[in-house]
Every structure is written in structure tokens, then in C-alpha cells.
Design a protein around this motif. Structure first.
Motif, PDB file in Angstrom:
ATOM      1  N   MET A 153      13.897 -11.512 -10.408  1.00  0.00           N
ATOM      2  CA  MET A 153      14.831 -11.662 -10.926  1.00  0.00           C
ATOM      3  C   MET A 153      15.633 -10.445 -10.692  1.00  0.00           C
ATOM      4  O   MET A 153      16.949  -9.859 -11.393  1.00  0.00           O
ATOM      5  CB  MET A 153      14.818 -11.882 -12.808  1.00  0.00           C
ATOM      6  CG  MET A 153      14.493 -12.871 -12.937  1.00  0.00           C
ATOM      7  SD  MET A 153      15.284 -14.271 -12.379  1.00  0.00           S
ATOM      8  CE  MET A 153      16.799 -14.229 -13.431  1.00  0.00           C
ATOM      9  N   THR A 158      13.662 -14.229 -21.808  1.00  0.00           N
ATOM     10  CA  THR A 158      12.167 -14.212 -21.699  1.00  0.00           C
ATOM     11  C   THR A 158      10.750 -14.546 -21.834  1.00  0.00           C
ATOM     12  O   THR A 158       9.576 -14.968 -21.110  1.00  0.00           O
ATOM     13  CB  THR A 158      12.156 -13.069 -22.680  1.00  0.00           C
ATOM     14  OG1 THR A 158      13.335 -11.940 -22.129  1.00  0.00           O
ATOM     15  CG2 THR A 158      10.761 -12.157 -22.188  1.00  0.00           C
ATOM     16  N   LEU A 216       6.407  -9.033 -23.191  1.00  0.00           N
ATOM     17  CA  LEU A 216       7.255  -9.392 -23.891  1.00  0.00           C
ATOM     18  C   LEU A 216       8.409  -8.471 -23.669  1.00  0.00           C
ATOM     19  O   LEU A 216       9.396  -8.776 -23.542  1.00  0.00           O
ATOM     20  CB  LEU A 216       7.682 -10.655 -25.108  1.00  0.00           C
ATOM     21  CG  LEU A 216       6.377 -11.802 -25.600  1.00  0.00           C
ATOM     22  CD1 LEU A 216       6.313 -12.058 -26.340  1.00  0.00           C
ATOM     23  CD2 LEU A 216       6.769 -12.933 -24.566  1.00  0.00           C
ATOM     24  N   ALA A 231       8.515  -5.711 -22.339  1.00  0.00           N
ATOM     25  CA  ALA A 231       8.656  -5.358 -20.825  1.00  0.00           C
ATOM     26  C   ALA A 231      10.292  -6.181 -20.161  1.00  0.00           C
ATOM     27  O   ALA A 231      10.725  -6.249 -19.326  1.00  0.00           O
ATOM     28  CB  ALA A 231       7.554  -5.065 -20.099  1.00  0.00           C
ATOM     29  N   ILE A 232       9.706  -7.484 -20.538  1.00  0.00           N
ATOM     30  CA  ILE A 232      10.478  -8.561 -19.374  1.00  0.00           C
ATOM     31  C   ILE A 232      11.495  -8.666 -20.541  1.00  0.00           C
ATOM     32  O   ILE A 232      12.607  -8.768 -19.613  1.00  0.00           O
ATOM     33  CB  ILE A 232       9.746 -10.033 -20.007  1.00  0.00           C
ATOM     34  CG1 ILE A 232       7.931  -9.968 -18.644  1.00  0.00           C
ATOM     35  CG2 ILE A 232      10.689 -10.856 -18.844  1.00  0.00           C
ATOM     36  CD1 ILE A 232       7.569 -11.130 -19.258  1.00  0.00           C
ATOM     37  N   TYR A 233      11.308  -8.441 -21.216  1.00  0.00           N
ATOM     38  CA  TYR A 233      13.092  -8.485 -22.280  1.00  0.00           C
ATOM     39  C   TYR A 233      13.871  -7.632 -22.159  1.00  0.00           C
ATOM     40  O   TYR A 233      15.168  -8.109 -21.847  1.00  0.00           O
ATOM     41  CB  TYR A 233      12.706  -8.297 -23.945  1.00  0.00           C
ATOM     42  CG  TYR A 233      13.999  -8.811 -24.455  1.00  0.00           C
ATOM     43  CD1 TYR A 233      14.276  -9.791 -24.941  1.00  0.00           C
ATOM     44  CD2 TYR A 233      14.534  -7.529 -25.589  1.00  0.00           C
ATOM     45  CE1 TYR A 233      15.026 -10.656 -25.452  1.00  0.00           C
ATOM     46  CE2 TYR A 233      16.005  -7.799 -26.353  1.00  0.00           C
ATOM     47  CZ  TYR A 233      16.301  -8.979 -26.649  1.00  0.00           C
ATOM     48  OH  TYR A 233      17.432  -9.055 -27.026  1.00  0.00           O
ATOM     49  N   ILE A 284      13.493  -6.126 -18.879  1.00  0.00           N
ATOM     50  CA  ILE A 284      14.326  -6.239 -17.267  1.00  0.00           C
ATOM     51  C   ILE A 284      14.877  -6.753 -17.305  1.00  0.00           C
ATOM     52  O   ILE A 284      16.259  -6.356 -17.053  1.00  0.00           O
ATOM     53  CB  ILE A 284      13.116  -6.708 -16.800  1.00  0.00           C
ATOM     54  CG1 ILE A 284      11.567  -5.596 -16.704  1.00  0.00           C
ATOM     55  CG2 ILE A 284      13.113  -7.256 -15.479  1.00  0.00           C
ATOM     56  CD1 ILE A 284      10.445  -6.071 -15.926  1.00  0.00           C
ATOM     57  N   LEU A 285      15.140  -8.084 -18.749  1.00  0.00           N
ATOM     58  CA  LEU A 285      15.927  -9.425 -17.901  1.00  0.00           C
ATOM     59  C   LEU A 285      17.155  -8.528 -19.077  1.00  0.00           C
ATOM     60  O   LEU A 285      18.602  -9.117 -18.176  1.00  0.00           O
ATOM     61  CB  LEU A 285      15.383 -10.474 -18.968  1.00  0.00           C
ATOM     62  CG  LEU A 285      14.038 -11.473 -18.279  1.00  0.00           C
ATOM     63  CD1 LEU A 285      13.937 -12.688 -18.983  1.00  0.00           C
ATOM     64  CD2 LEU A 285      15.079 -11.357 -17.383  1.00  0.00           C
ATOM     65  N   VAL A 329      18.787  -4.996 -17.115  1.00  0.00           N
ATOM     66  CA  VAL A 329      19.247  -5.702 -15.710  1.00  0.00           C
ATOM     67  C   VAL A 329      19.619  -6.756 -14.835  1.00  0.00           C
ATOM     68  O   VAL A 329      20.541  -6.736 -14.519  1.00  0.00           O
ATOM     69  CB  VAL A 329      18.157  -4.999 -14.774  1.00  0.00           C
ATOM     70  CG1 VAL A 329      18.190  -4.090 -13.194  1.00  0.00           C
ATOM     71  CG2 VAL A 329      17.432  -3.549 -15.184  1.00  0.00           C
ATOM     72  N   ALA A 330      18.614  -7.640 -15.283  1.00  0.00           N
ATOM     73  CA  ALA A 330      18.471  -9.096 -14.599  1.00  0.00           C
ATOM     74  C   ALA A 330      19.832  -9.696 -15.134  1.00  0.00           C
ATOM     75  O   ALA A 330      20.634  -9.875 -14.169  1.00  0.00           O
ATOM     76  CB  ALA A 330      17.270  -9.767 -14.913  1.00  0.00           C
ATOM     77  N   LEU A 331      19.701 -10.115 -16.202  1.00  0.00           N
ATOM     78  CA  LEU A 331      21.188 -10.922 -16.995  1.00  0.00           C
ATOM     79  C   LEU A 331      22.481 -10.375 -16.819  1.00  0.00           C
ATOM     80  O   LEU A 331      23.224 -11.266 -16.425  1.00  0.00           O
ATOM     81  CB  LEU A 331      20.990 -10.680 -18.351  1.00  0.00           C
ATOM     82  CG  LEU A 331      19.382 -11.799 -18.767  1.00  0.00           C
ATOM     83  CD1 LEU A 331      19.027 -12.248 -20.436  1.00  0.00           C
ATOM     84  CD2 LEU A 331      19.053 -13.116 -18.216  1.00  0.00           C
TER      85      LEU A 331
END
Lengths: 283, 178
Positions: A85, A131, B36, B38-40, B42-43, B46-48
Motif C-alpha cells: 500500500m 485495516t 492493528l 500500526a496498519i491503521y 500506515i493506511l 499515508v496509503a489511503l
């Protein structure tokens, strides 16, 4: 003539892709057998050993902060998600690269699901739903690597995922609709005498949601991996005849690849359905 | 199973299933929450936003390109219309000029014909006048010649006889007029 040749070229490439996928599955299955068949000289198969949580750097006790194999494989999932991503979309190209295209497809797929199932007003919750989807998807796929650990096979993990959804959805329902959220349990289309009974049933089914939500995921992943290991154990125990279970492992492995994606999809779409109930409780 | 929970992970594989080894729950839950979060981040950080901006940009590019194509098409149609109009104008202009030229030539021609007619008329009138003059001159000459001849005849017939010139002239004029 020219179009015909490109067509055949395209089908060839497609065939190659399919071929590569089959070969990958077969190789992974054989690795599975090698990894788990090793050391079994009798029919004492321990299919559940693969789910044990053990500290990464020695020691016996698992404290809440101890880095364990669960930590490692969740960390690998984070790394894989970041790679797809963040690194994958680094180009920010109008005409996307392959990895950017995949990231955009995943984004568009879940975003459209949230919008279609739960409505436009559910879009603020899209980042969390995405997520959860990516975490489950990547944890499931990484768990298909032989000798890996599957976090999503543990109810400790899936219950937390499901409870987070359940509690958030309930809170969102009451915050957005106030007492009107309770109309979710009051089936106004049913005859009046039946409604209290239906309300009880509805409340029970509502409260059972996190159970089915979490056990479905953990059960599917755990069962698949246990069966894989049982077959791999057979392959080790049967000696030369062990070639037969290898084909069983290959078949089940292919099925598990599907299950990995489908369970992530099911978990996500159920989350969207529950969210829809919270945002629009009126039947 | 309760025994497993108390004895910890090492015993998990023997009697119960590791999923129900509650001693590992705090550990798994802690690391799950870390993962979760961390992913939240990151998304959502940055990503979203990045993907959303890329998609919006692509949509914008598509819309712009379509609009530009529409604009170019419209311009092409306009240019064709302008060309056709110019062509029609030029045709009309050419027809007008040809008509004008033809009318001009016709007028010049008419003028020239009229002029020629007038000249011819004038010339013929002048000629007639001269012919009349010549005819009158000729009559006079005949009378003069007749008078001279009459005088000579009288002289020849009766020489030495004086002749009344006036009477002779009157008599000749009378005869000539006849």
C-alpha cells in the motif's frame, strides 16, 4: 491474422500465469509435507502444534509483552501491507504500475463494498474496515507459507477483531440514532403479538454476532491448517506410499488459498452489514 | 483445559488446543492491537490519502481529456462551419462580381451602341445636307449655264443686237423652273 496471433499470445500468457499458480501451490504443498513430515516416524501426528504461541527469543513464559511467533507473523503482515500500500503506490502514477494497480484494486474493492452495503455515511469508518480486511487477508496468506504461524487461527485474535466491530457498531448505532437504534429489534412488519417474541430472538441473534463473526474465521483457518498437517503427517508416516497424501495436500492447499481470501472477504462484508444496521436500523 | 491454561504454552500441544491456552491471550491481544494500530496509521496517514489523490487525479485527467476532446471536436465542427460559410460567401461574391461585370459590360456596350447610332445619325444628316446643298448648287449651275447659253444663242442668232440681260435671265429662270 495479426489479431489472431495476439489472441493466442494472450491466452498463452494467461495459461502461463495459471501454470505458475499451480506450480507455486504444488511447491508450497510439497514444502509443507517436508516441513511437517520430517521427524515423524510413526503415526503420532500433532496437527495442533503449529498453532502454539512460543517466545521468539527463548524462555518458557509468555508475558503480554513477550515477542512471540504471533508478533513475528503479525509484523510480517504489517510489512507486507506497507510494501503493497505504501511502497507499491510510491510512483503516484496516473497510469499505475502493477503494484499500484493492485493497491488501487484493493482500495476500490473495499471502498465500494462499504459504500454499497452500508451506505455513503459509512465511509468515515472505511479506514478501519480496510485495516481489518488487509490484516486478515495478509495474515491468512502469510500463514500458508510452510512452517509459518497463523494469527487468524486464534480465537484470541478473531474475538478481539469481532468484538471491536460489535462494540463500535453498537456505540455508533446508539450515538447516531439514540433510542431509535432499538427499532432494529422491533420488527414492525410482523403482526403485533409476535413482535415481543421476535424482539427477544433479534436481541439474541444480535448478541451472538461477535461469536459467529470470530469463530467462523478462526475455525476455517484452524481446520484447514490442521487438515494440511494431518495429511503431511500421513505422507511422512507412510514411507513410499506417502506420495498419495501429497496430492491430498496439494488439493487442500489450493482450497486453503481460496479460504484465505474468502474468509477475509466474509469478515469484511459482515462488518459492513453490521455497520449498515447501526446506521440505518429501520428495516 | 484449565490445567493447560495455568501451565502455559509449553503444555498446550499435549492435552488441549493452543487456541484455548488462555495464558497466551494477553500476549496475542497486545500484539494484535499493536498490529492493528500500526496498519491503521500506515493506511490512514499515508496509503489511503495517496491512493485517493491518485484516483482523483486520474478522474480529473480523464474528465479534462474528455472535455478537451469535446472542445477540439467542437472547434473542428466550428472550423468546418466557418470554412463552408467562407466557401458560400466566396461563391456569392464571385457570382456578384460576375453579375456586376456583366452589367458593366452591358452598360458600356449600350452606351457604345447609342453613341454609334448618334454618330451615324449625325453623319447621315450631314451627308443629306451636303447632298441637298450639292443638288441646289447643281440647279443654280444649270440656270447659270442656261443663261450663258441663251445669251450666246441670242448673239449667234442676232449679232449686234443688244439683249436685255435681266429679261433673258428672267426668261431662263422661268423655263428652267418649268
Amino acid at each position: 491474422m495479426a489479431t489472431e496471433s495476439t489472441n493466442t499470445a494472450a491466452t498463452e500468457t494467461k495459461g502461463n500465469g495459471k501454470m505458475i499458480a499451480y506450480v507455486l501451490i504444488a511447491v508450497a504443498a510439497v514444502l509443507f509435507v517436508l516441513a511437517y513430515a520430517d521427524g515423524y516416524d510413526s503415526l503420532s501426528i500433532h496437527p495442533m502444534d503449529q498453532f502454539e504461541v512460543s517466545p521468539l527469543f527463548g524462555g518458557d513464559t509468555v508475558h503480554w509483552y513477550t515477542p512471540t511467533n504471533a508478533t513475528l507473523w503479525m509484523g510480517l503482515a504489517i510489512a507486507a501491507i506497507a510494501a503493497l500500500m505504501v511502497m507499491g503506490t510510491k510512483g503516484r502514477a496516473v497510469i499505475p504500475s502493477r503494484s499500484q494497480s493492485m493497491a488501487e484494486l484493493a482500495y476500490g474493492f473495499i471502498r465500494k463494498m462499504v459504500e454499497d452495503v452500508a451506505g455513503k455515511d459509512a465511509l468515515p469508518y472505511f479506514p478501519y474496515i480496510f485495516t481489518a480486511f488487509l490484516f486478515i487477508l495478509f495474515a491468512n496468506f502469510l500463514a500458508l507459507i510452510p512452517t509459518s504461524f497463523s494469527p487468524t487461527s486464534h480465537i484470541a485474535v478473531t474475538v478481539i477483531l469481532a468484538l471491536t466491530v460489535f462494540l463500535s457498531v453498537t456505540v455508533i448505532g446508539f450515538v447516531k440514532n439514540g433510542a431509535g437504534f432499538l427499532s432494529l429489534f422491533w420488527v414492525s412488519s410482523a403482526p403485533l403479538p409476535l413482535r415481543p417474541i421476535l424482539a427477544v430472538i433479534e436481541v439474541i441473534s444480535y448478541c451472538v454476532r461477535p461469536v459467529s463473526h470470530s469463530v467462523r474465521l478462526a475455525g476455517a483457518v484452524m481446520a484447514g491448517h490442521a487438515v494440511l498437517k494431518v495429511f503431511a503427517g500421513f505422507a511422512g508416516a507412510l514411507g513410499l506410499a506417502g506420495i498419495a497424501p501429497v496430492f491430498g495436500v496439494i488439493a487442500i492447499y489450493g482450497l486453503e488459498v481460496l479460504v484465505a481470501a474468502i474468509q477475509a472477504y466474509v469478515f469484511t462484508i459482515l462488518t459492513c452489514v453490521y455497520l449498515k444496521d447501526a446506521l440505518h436500523p429501520h428495516h | 483445559m484449565a490445567d493447560d491454561a495455568t501451565t502455559g504454552a509449553a503444555a498446550g500441544g499435549e492435552a488441549g488446543i493452543p487456541q484455548l491456552d488462555f495464558a497466551t491471550f494477553p500476549n496475542q491481544i497486545f500484539w494484535l492491537v499493536v498490529a492493528l494500530v500500526a496498519i491503521y496509521f500506515i493506511l490512514s496517514r499515508v496509503a489511503l490519502p495517496r491512493i485517493a489523490s491518485v484516483l482523483a487525479e486520474r478522474q480529473g485527467t480523464l474528465t479534462n481529456d474528455l472535455a478537451a476532446a469535446e472542445d477540439l471536436k467542437r472547434q473542428a465542427v466550428e472550423a468546418e462551419e466557418a470554412y463552408n460559410k467562407a466557401l458560400a460567401d466566396a461563391r456569392a461574391e464571385a457570382a456578384k462580381i460576375a453579375e456586376e461585370t456583366r452589367a458593366g459590360i452591358q452598360a458600356q456596350l449600350n452606351e457604345a451602341i447609342a453613341h454609334a447610332d448618334a454618330e451615324i445619325a449625325a453623319k447621315s444628316a450631314e451627308s443629306e445636307a451636303r447632298i441637298a446643298e450639292i443638288r441646289a448648287g447643281a440647279l443654280q449651275s444649270i440656270e447659270d449655264v442656261a443663261r450663258d447659253v441663251a445669251a450666246d444663242v441670242v448673239n449667234a442668232v442676232a449679232p449686234g443686237q443688244s439683249v436685255d440681260a435681266d429679261a433673258l435671265a428672267a426668261a431662263v429662270s422661268e423655263r428652267v423652273k418649268g
